[in-house]
Design a protein around this motif. Structure first.
Motif, PDB file in Angstrom:
ATOM      1  N   LEU A 245       0.832  -1.205   0.000  1.00  0.00           N
ATOM      2  CA  LEU A 245       0.000   0.000   0.000  1.00  0.00           C
ATOM      3  C   LEU A 245       0.870   1.260   0.000  1.00  0.00           C
TER       4      LEU A 245
ATOM      5  N   GLU B  94      10.368   2.732   6.481  1.00  0.00           N
ATOM      6  CA  GLU B  94      10.153   1.297   6.705  1.00  0.00           C
ATOM      7  C   GLU B  94      11.126   0.808   7.779  1.00  0.00           C
TER       8      GLU B  94
ATOM      9  N   SER C 151       2.622  -8.104   2.882  1.00  0.00           N
ATOM     10  CA  SER C 151       2.626  -7.988   1.416  1.00  0.00           C
ATOM     11  C   SER C 151       3.414  -9.108   0.739  1.00  0.00           C
TER      12      SER C 151
ATOM     13  N   THR D 102      -1.752 -15.091   0.290  1.00  0.00           N
ATOM     14  CA  THR D 102      -2.097 -16.224  -0.573  1.00  0.00           C
ATOM     15  C   THR D 102      -1.699 -15.964  -2.032  1.00  0.00           C
TER      16      THR D 102
ATOM     17  N   VAL E  80      -3.279 -14.297  -4.438  1.00  0.00           N
ATOM     18  CA  VAL E  80      -4.343 -14.371  -5.452  1.00  0.00           C
ATOM     19  C   VAL E  80      -4.760 -12.953  -5.866  1.00  0.00           C
TER      20      VAL E  80
ATOM     21  N   VAL F 276       9.330   3.828  13.384  1.00  0.00           N
ATOM     22  CA  VAL F 276       8.605   4.955  13.959  1.00  0.00           C
ATOM     23  C   VAL F 276       8.137   4.563  15.361  1.00  0.00           C
TER      24      VAL F 276
ATOM     25  N   ASN G 207       0.379  -2.291  12.390  1.00  0.00           N
ATOM     26  CA  ASN G 207       0.630  -1.246  13.406  1.00  0.00           C
ATOM     27  C   ASN G 207      -0.142   0.039  13.122  1.00  0.00           C
TER      28      ASN G 207
ATOM     29  N   TYR H 281      -6.646  -2.603   6.465  1.00  0.00           N
ATOM     30  CA  TYR H 281      -6.419  -2.813   5.032  1.00  0.00           C
ATOM     31  C   TYR H 281      -6.124  -4.294   4.792  1.00  0.00           C
TER      32      TYR H 281
ATOM     33  N   THR I  49      -4.554  -7.142  -3.958  1.00  0.00           N
ATOM     34  CA  THR I  49      -5.166  -7.026  -5.288  1.00  0.00           C
ATOM     35  C   THR I  49      -5.514  -5.575  -5.585  1.00  0.00           C
TER      36      THR I  49
HETATM   37  C1  LIG Z   1      -2.816 -14.881   5.349  1.00  0.00           C
HETATM   38  C2  LIG Z   1      -3.156 -13.758   4.414  1.00  0.00           C
HETATM   39  C3  LIG Z   1      -3.548 -14.041   3.091  1.00  0.00           C
HETATM   40  C4  LIG Z   1      -3.886 -13.005   2.217  1.00  0.00           C
HETATM   41  N1  LIG Z   1      -4.172 -13.294   0.917  1.00  0.00           N
HETATM   42  C5  LIG Z   1      -4.423 -12.290   0.040  1.00  0.00           C
HETATM   43  C6  LIG Z   1      -4.656 -12.578  -1.344  1.00  0.00           C
HETATM   44  O1  LIG Z   1      -4.591 -13.720  -1.792  1.00  0.00           O
HETATM   45  N2  LIG Z   1      -4.942 -11.537  -2.175  1.00  0.00           N
HETATM   46  C7  LIG Z   1      -5.021 -10.246  -1.715  1.00  0.00           C
HETATM   47  O2  LIG Z   1      -5.330  -9.354  -2.505  1.00  0.00           O
HETATM   48  N3  LIG Z   1      -4.775  -9.946  -0.413  1.00  0.00           N
HETATM   49  C8  LIG Z   1      -4.456 -10.932   0.466  1.00  0.00           C
HETATM   50  N4  LIG Z   1      -4.180 -10.637   1.767  1.00  0.00           N
HETATM   51  C9  LIG Z   1      -4.208  -9.230   2.201  1.00  0.00           C
HETATM   52  C10 LIG Z   1      -2.973  -8.439   1.745  1.00  0.00           C
HETATM   53  O3  LIG Z   1      -1.795  -9.220   1.863  1.00  0.00           O
HETATM   54  C11 LIG Z   1      -2.876  -7.147   2.567  1.00  0.00           C
HETATM   55  O4  LIG Z   1      -4.094  -6.430   2.435  1.00  0.00           O
HETATM   56  C12 LIG Z   1      -1.733  -6.239   2.108  1.00  0.00           C
HETATM   57  O5  LIG Z   1      -0.528  -6.949   1.939  1.00  0.00           O
HETATM   58  C13 LIG Z   1      -1.535  -5.133   3.129  1.00  0.00           C
HETATM   59  O6  LIG Z   1      -0.481  -4.329   2.680  1.00  0.00           O
HETATM   60  P1  LIG Z   1       0.073  -3.155   3.588  1.00  0.00           P
HETATM   61  O7  LIG Z   1       1.088  -2.432   2.799  1.00  0.00           O
HETATM   62  O8  LIG Z   1      -1.074  -2.380   4.134  1.00  0.00           O
HETATM   63  O9  LIG Z   1       0.707  -3.889   4.878  1.00  0.00           O
HETATM   64  P2  LIG Z   1       2.120  -4.567   5.116  1.00  0.00           P
HETATM   65  O10 LIG Z   1       2.558  -5.389   3.985  1.00  0.00           O
HETATM   66  O11 LIG Z   1       2.050  -5.222   6.446  1.00  0.00           O
HETATM   67  O12 LIG Z   1       3.104  -3.327   5.207  1.00  0.00           O
HETATM   68  C14 LIG Z   1       3.170  -2.486   6.326  1.00  0.00           C
HETATM   69  C15 LIG Z   1       4.638  -2.095   6.509  1.00  0.00           C
HETATM   70  O13 LIG Z   1       4.734  -1.144   7.547  1.00  0.00           O
HETATM   71  C16 LIG Z   1       5.936  -1.390   8.257  1.00  0.00           C
HETATM   72  N5  LIG Z   1       5.794  -0.828   9.594  1.00  0.00           N
HETATM   73  C17 LIG Z   1       4.906  -1.220  10.542  1.00  0.00           C
HETATM   74  N6  LIG Z   1       5.101  -0.502  11.661  1.00  0.00           N
HETATM   75  C18 LIG Z   1       6.119   0.365  11.418  1.00  0.00           C
HETATM   76  C19 LIG Z   1       6.789   1.332  12.194  1.00  0.00           C
HETATM   77  N7  LIG Z   1       6.431   1.568  13.455  1.00  0.00           N
HETATM   78  N8  LIG Z   1       7.815   2.026  11.632  1.00  0.00           N
HETATM   79  C20 LIG Z   1       8.179   1.802  10.340  1.00  0.00           C
HETATM   80  N9  LIG Z   1       7.590   0.858   9.552  1.00  0.00           N
HETATM   81  C21 LIG Z   1       6.569   0.160  10.088  1.00  0.00           C
HETATM   82  C22 LIG Z   1       6.035  -2.910   8.261  1.00  0.00           C
HETATM   83  O14 LIG Z   1       7.364  -3.352   8.508  1.00  0.00           O
HETATM   84  C23 LIG Z   1       5.503  -3.288   6.895  1.00  0.00           C
HETATM   85  O15 LIG Z   1       6.529  -3.445   5.952  1.00  0.00           O
HETATM   86  C24 LIG Z   1      -3.839 -11.649   2.667  1.00  0.00           C
HETATM   87  C25 LIG Z   1      -3.432 -11.375   3.978  1.00  0.00           C
HETATM   88  C26 LIG Z   1      -3.080 -12.407   4.832  1.00  0.00           C
HETATM   89  C27 LIG Z   1      -2.607 -12.099   6.220  1.00  0.00           C
END
Ligand SMILES: Cc1cc2nc3c(=O)[nH]c(=O)nc-3n(C[C@H](O)[C@H](O)[C@H](O)COP(=O)(O)OP(=O)(O)OC[C@H]3O[C@@H](n4cnc5c(N)ncnc54)[C@H](O)[C@@H]3O)c2cc1C
Length: 431
Positions: free
Chosen positions: A14, A34, A44, A48, A50, A177, A208, A386, A392
């Motif tokens: 995201l 990060e 991320s 899964t 997909v 952070v 977080n 999120y 996706t």
């Molecule tokens: C088991 C599982 C299966 C899933 N399968 C699918 C699927 O098949 N298809 C699909 O579309 N979605 C799927 N999802 C959902 C999808 O993976 C998430 O919605 C998406 O990856 C979220 O992205 P993000 O960037 O918000 O979070 P994240 O990838 O968690 O990124 C957040 C980042 O913030 C950083 N961070 C956190 N706290 C701090 C801090 N204090 N200081 C600095 N950095 C920090 C972390 O290190 C991390 O890198 C699945 C989720 C799970 C758990």
């Protein structure tokens, strides 16, 4: 002290897609903060994989996620083809085990139409039709969506990071952070005691996010829980027992992230999972909090208020105990899969897959929040809850978010469009 126009917290899919859009639309000083040493080290990469089509998403209650995932399918396809990234068109079958669940599939067919899935990409099959398509699949009926794809979102994120950097974004790694304020501008403090100032801050810190939003005095009345999803990898000789992703109609409609699936990975392997085991933090990838009772009291101890109310919900407790069983016992997880692929046996699965953690948000009423929670601060914007299908939907949702920030006057800069894989104006018009 470093100064930026926009600071994004979180280098997951995201935060990275938002940074990509900002870098291609404006000439701004943008950073992605990060805490790890690389992008996409958490959810991320631990999902899964997909590219979901939104047939199972309520077109009203989950409109943002449904529209985002519909539009993003084509955006990711363009990106994958241009960069030669994993894109495996395996399709998905969602199966019903009885007439009652079949009614849910009929509802999904309506939602599919309302959400704009082309009708030549989705069909209902009876048990004979299922057997014809997948000879080892036994169910009352199924909804086959040919449009679903398997990919690797960790690779997508890292490739997009490179593109964002080319356009000027700074990725600041190993910066955790620990505190934020957003009064006259955003002030960010790191665990190494250094600080950073930005005119505006976007919080996409995954598991977080709620904690960081609370630092800015937002969503104080919400809680979160963390559920670890675990997978088992099928030995390669059994990987093609079924060639399509298989999902099942949720047993508990309030907890749609449960129920193990048969998952075709883009690297050619097959896995079953995930389950959902409660854990103490968004990064507890190994170990158990103990027995079920211990886990429940751990949850009580960590979170008060709303979670306490949720724990009195009988189906939630029943779900917790079953999920615990399927975590402790591979056999219990395989038994669930045997209900639709009777040929699978526990001994076909000898290796663990990569676990990932979901962080659903609990409302003040003690219920799971259904869609993405967006919180506006004085000089900050926070994206909480999120969850799937967040990977996706990321490119379209991020564009939509930037339009929202523009409309709210937070991005009052002149635009300088640069070359991009995707067309911003075309996408935001679709919301
Ligand atoms: C088991 C599982 C299966 C899933 N399968 C699918 C699927 O098949 N298809 C699909 O579309 N979605 C799927 N999802 C959902 C999808 O993976 C998430 O919605 C998406 O990856 C979220 O992205 P993000 O960037 O918000 O979070 P994240 O990838 O968690 O990124 C957040 C980042 O913030 C950083 N961070 C956190 N706290 C701090 C801090 N204090 N200081 C600095 N950095 C920090 C972390 O290190 C991390 O890198 C699945 C989720 C799970 C758990």
């Amino acid at each position: 002290m470093s100064r930026y126009d926009i600071a994004i917290i979180g280098g997951g899919i995201l935060g990275t897609t938002i940074s990509y859009w900002l870098s291609t639309l404006y000439d701004l000083k943008v950073c992605v903060i990060e805490k790890e040493n690389d992008a996409a080290k958490h959810t991320s990469s631990r999902n899964t994989g997909v590219v979901h089509s939104p047939f199972y998403l309520d077109p009203i209650k989950r409109k943002t996620s449904a529209v985002s995932s519909l539009i993003s399918h084509d955006l990711w396809e363009v990106f994958a083809k241009k960069k030669d990234l994993p894109w495996s068109e395996v399709g998905t079958i969602e199966v019903a085990s009885n007439e009652n669940q079949h009614k849910t599939l009929e509802k999904y067919m309506k939602w599919s139409e309302q959400n704009g899935i082309p009708d030549n990409q989705i069909e209902l099959l009876d048990s004979k039709g299922l057997l014809k398509k997948e000879p080892n699949l036994h169910a009352h009926s199924g909804l086959y969506c040919s449009r679903d794809v398997s990919t690797d979102y960790g690779i997508f994120t890292k490739e997009l990071q490179k593109e964002s950097e080319k356009h000027g974004t700074d990725f600041l790694f190993n910066k955790e952070v620990v505190d934020t304020t957003d009064d006259s501008e955003a002030q960010i403090t790191f665990s190494d005691d250094s600080t950073l100032t930005a005119k505006f801050m976007i919080n996409c810190s995954g598991g977080n996010s709620l904690d960081i939003a609370k630092q800015c005095n937002l969503a104080k009345e919400y809680d979160d829980l963390h559920f670890r999803g675990e997978y088992w990898i099928a030995d390669q000789s059994y990987a093609d027992l079924v060639k399509t992703n298989i999902y099942t109609v949720a047993r508990f409609s309030e907890f749609p992230f449960l129920d193990p699936h048969w998952i075709k990975r883009s690297n050619g392997t097959t896995e079953i999972g995930p389950n959902a085991v409660p854990v103490a933090t968004p990064e507890t990838y190994e170990g158990y909090a103990g027995e079920l009772n211990a886990a429940v009291s751990k949850i009580r101890e960590i979170f008060g208020g709303n979670v306490r109310r949720l724990l009195t919900n009988r189906s939630f407790l029943s779900m917790l105990s079953k999920e615990f069983l399927s975590s402790i016992s591979k056999t219990a997880m395989v038994h669930r899969v045997q209900q639709f692929i009777p040929k699978v046996q526990p001994e076909y699965f000898t290796k663990h897959g990569t676990a990932g953690i979901r962080t659903p948000i609990i409302s003040p009423k003690g219920e799971f929040v259904k869609d993405i929670l967006e919180l506006v601060g004085k000089n900050s914007f926070h994206i909480v809850n999120y969850n799937s299908p967040g990977a996706t939907g990321a490119p379209a949702y991020s564009a939509f978010l930037i339009k929202k920030l523009e409309d709210k006057g937070f991005l009052d800069y002149s635009k300088k469009s640069k070359e991009s894989f995707w067309n911003f104006e075309e996408i935001v018009d679709l919301f």
